[in-house]
Design an enzyme around this catalytic site. Structure first.
Site, PDB file in Angstrom:
ATOM      1  N   SER A   8      60.236  41.212  38.473  1.00 34.88           N
ATOM      2  CA  SER A   8      59.837  41.142  40.038  1.00 34.88           C
ATOM      3  C   SER A   8      59.776  42.502  40.495  1.00 34.88           C
ATOM      4  CB  SER A   8      60.861  40.239  40.690  1.00 34.88           C
ATOM      5  OG  SER A   8      60.547  40.238  41.984  1.00 34.88           O
ATOM      6  N   ASP A  33      55.648  39.079  44.031  1.00 35.32           N
ATOM      7  CA  ASP A  33      56.119  38.286  45.149  1.00 35.32           C
ATOM      8  C   ASP A  33      55.313  38.553  46.632  1.00 35.32           C
ATOM      9  OD1 ASP A  33      58.341  36.584  44.267  1.00 35.32           O
ATOM     10  OD2 ASP A  33      59.423  38.851  43.809  1.00 35.32           O
ATOM     11  N   MET A  35      54.887  37.786  50.378  1.00 36.68           N
ATOM     12  CA  MET A  35      55.796  37.170  51.403  1.00 36.68           C
ATOM     13  C   MET A  35      55.118  37.280  52.860  1.00 36.68           C
ATOM     14  SD  MET A  35      59.523  37.771  50.491  1.00 36.68           S
ATOM     15  CE  MET A  35      60.369  37.731  48.741  1.00 36.68           C
ATOM     16  N   MET A  66      54.671  33.155  48.656  1.00 34.82           N
ATOM     17  CA  MET A  66      55.634  32.497  49.738  1.00 34.82           C
ATOM     18  C   MET A  66      54.889  32.742  50.966  1.00 34.82           C
ATOM     19  SD  MET A  66      58.969  34.126  47.631  1.00 34.82           S
ATOM     20  CE  MET A  66      58.075  35.137  46.677  1.00 34.82           C
ATOM     21  N   GLY A 140      62.948  34.439  49.372  1.00 39.63           N
ATOM     22  CA  GLY A 140      62.833  35.498  50.761  1.00 39.63           C
ATOM     23  C   GLY A 140      63.230  36.972  49.974  1.00 39.63           C
ATOM     24  N   PHE A 141      64.450  36.923  49.280  1.00 33.36           N
ATOM     25  CA  PHE A 141      65.098  38.432  49.078  1.00 33.36           C
ATOM     26  C   PHE A 141      65.372  38.426  47.524  1.00 33.36           C
ATOM     27  CE2 PHE A 141      65.692  37.374  53.498  1.00 33.36           C
ATOM     28  CZ  PHE A 141      65.220  38.596  54.138  1.00 33.36           C
ATOM     29  N   GLY A 142      65.323  39.535  46.863  1.00 34.40           N
ATOM     30  CA  GLY A 142      65.987  39.747  45.758  1.00 34.40           C
ATOM     31  C   GLY A 142      67.433  40.026  45.701  1.00 34.40           C
ATOM     32  N   GLY A 143      68.185  40.038  44.596  1.00 32.52           N
ATOM     33  CA  GLY A 143      69.654  40.435  44.605  1.00 32.52           C
ATOM     34  C   GLY A 143      70.524  39.229  45.141  1.00 32.52           C
ATOM     35  N   GLY A 175      65.179  33.838  40.524  1.00 40.21           N
ATOM     36  CA  GLY A 175      66.475  33.983  41.461  1.00 40.21           C
ATOM     37  C   GLY A 175      67.863  34.063  40.782  1.00 40.21           C
ATOM     38  N   GLY A 176      68.413  35.535  40.949  1.00 44.69           N
ATOM     39  CA  GLY A 176      69.650  35.444  40.327  1.00 44.69           C
ATOM     40  C   GLY A 176      69.683  35.108  38.819  1.00 44.69           C
ATOM     41  N   GLY A 196      64.634  40.359  38.901  1.00 39.06           N
ATOM     42  CA  GLY A 196      64.336  41.486  39.699  1.00 39.06           C
ATOM     43  C   GLY A 196      65.278  42.349  39.271  1.00 39.06           C
ATOM     44  N   SER A 197      66.453  42.254  40.153  1.00 43.22           N
ATOM     45  CA  SER A 197      67.540  43.164  40.076  1.00 43.22           C
ATOM     46  C   SER A 197      68.024  43.365  38.772  1.00 43.22           C
ATOM     47  CB  SER A 197      68.664  42.978  41.088  1.00 43.22           C
ATOM     48  OG  SER A 197      68.420  41.749  41.768  1.00 43.22           O
TER      49      SER A 197
HETATM   50  C1  DX5 Z   1      62.922  35.918  45.798  1.00 42.60           C
HETATM   51  C2  DX5 Z   1      61.949  36.115  44.888  1.00 42.60           C
HETATM   52  C3  DX5 Z   1      62.351  36.642  43.451  1.00 42.60           C
HETATM   53  C4  DX5 Z   1      63.068  37.769  43.685  1.00 42.60           C
HETATM   54  C5  DX5 Z   1      64.070  37.750  42.310  1.00 42.60           C
HETATM   55  O1  DX5 Z   1      62.415  35.111  46.813  1.00 42.60           O
HETATM   56  O2  DX5 Z   1      60.769  35.162  44.588  1.00 42.60           O
HETATM   57  O3  DX5 Z   1      61.183  36.723  42.690  1.00 42.60           O
HETATM   58  O4  DX5 Z   1      62.634  39.027  43.628  1.00 42.60           O
HETATM   59  O5  DX5 Z   1      65.075  38.701  42.383  1.00 42.60           O
HETATM   60  P1  DX5 Z   1      66.269  38.572  41.769  1.00 42.60           P
HETATM   61  O6  DX5 Z   1      66.243  38.413  40.238  1.00 42.60           O
HETATM   62  O7  DX5 Z   1      66.985  40.046  42.011  1.00 42.60           O
HETATM   63  O8  DX5 Z   1      67.122  37.463  42.210  1.00 42.60           O
HETATM   64 ZN    ZN Z   2      59.364  35.284  42.988  1.00 45.92          ZN
END
Ligand code: DX5
Ligand code: ZN
Length: 218
Positions: A8, A33, A35, A66, A140-143, A175-176, A196-197
């Site tokens: 991501s 992603d 948003m 999203m 909404g957010f990575g990490g 996610g995660g 992502g992370s």
């Molecule tokens: C969160 C995004 C994910 C995010 C995943 O809303 O849809 O795609 O980038 O990031 P990680 O892998 O760090 O949870």
């Molecule tokens: Zn995503």
């Protein structure tokens, strides 16, 4: 079983995006992603930026919308060249028609559910979609931390998909996902993994992709 790893770019360094895209060229799909700061409390790429990312990516692009108005906009991301366009069930008034519009525009169609949405609400769409995305964090957010309580939903969806015939939809988690959690999701039946992370915060993205792929082979 075929495994797909989808880095991501939400978690990439946005000041040097073209290099960051090239860094993950050994992955299967680039996860984009989108948003709108309404469906989720965060904003990412404009449509023009998305088009440039899709154009420059060496691997197929997996767009994850999203946004509150996918019924109007999802097909635009397909026309822009996404290999897959996923939209949220919670934001759609007419998922069936949006699935058809994405496919008519030449992309695979994905349907996503947030953690509080039950699998039973989307079961009826399985024969028409190319991928079901089960969010393993609040979008909404990575990490963020992986929500292990979503694994039951992954198992339910996997069981339903196994009972189908013909072209089976992919089962994605987002996610995660990390070296610590990917095997849990794979064992529950996921075959397509957004990370992502775990990839972008690593000094060697190609190695992380390889390690994630190995751990997902369960
Ligand atoms: C969160 C995004 C994910 C995010 C995943 O809303 O849809 O795609 O980038 O990031 P990680 O892998 O760090 O949870
Ligand atoms: Zn995503």
């Amino acid at each position: 079983m075929a495994i797909r790893i989808c880095p991501s770019i939400l978690n990439a360094d946005h000041t040097r995006l073209s290099d960051e895209i090239q860094r993950v060229a050994t992955a299967d799909l680039l996860h984009l992603d989108v948003m709108d700061n309404i469906f989720v409390p965060n904003q990412t790429f404009s449509f023009d930026e998305c088009k440039e990312i899709i154009r420059s990516s060496p691997i197929p692009v997996d767009s994850h919308l999203m946004i509150i108005d996918p019924d109007q906009k999802a097909e635009l991301y397909a026309h822009a060249g996404s290999a897959n366009v996923t939209f949220h069930f919670e934001a759609s008034k007419d998922p069936r028609s949006t699935i058809r519009k994405i496919k008519a525009a030449g992309a695979r169609a994905g349907l996503a559910v947030k953690p509080k949405t039950n699998f039973e609400e989307v079961r009826e769409y399985l024969p028409e979609i190319d991928m079901l995305l089960i969010m393993t964090v609040e979008p909404g957010f990575g990490g963020q931390s992986f929500m292990a309580d979503q694994l039951v939903k992954v198992e339910e969806a996997h069981k339903a998909i196994k009972e189908m015939t013909g072209d089976l939809p992919w089962l994605q988690v987002d996610g995660g996902i990390s070296l610590d959690t990917i095997a849990l999701a794979a064992r529950a039946g996921a075959d397509t993994f957004v990370a992502g992370s775990a990839i972008y915060k690593s000094s060697d993205a190609a190695r992380s992709i390889r390690e994630l792929r190995e751990l997902a082979q369960v």
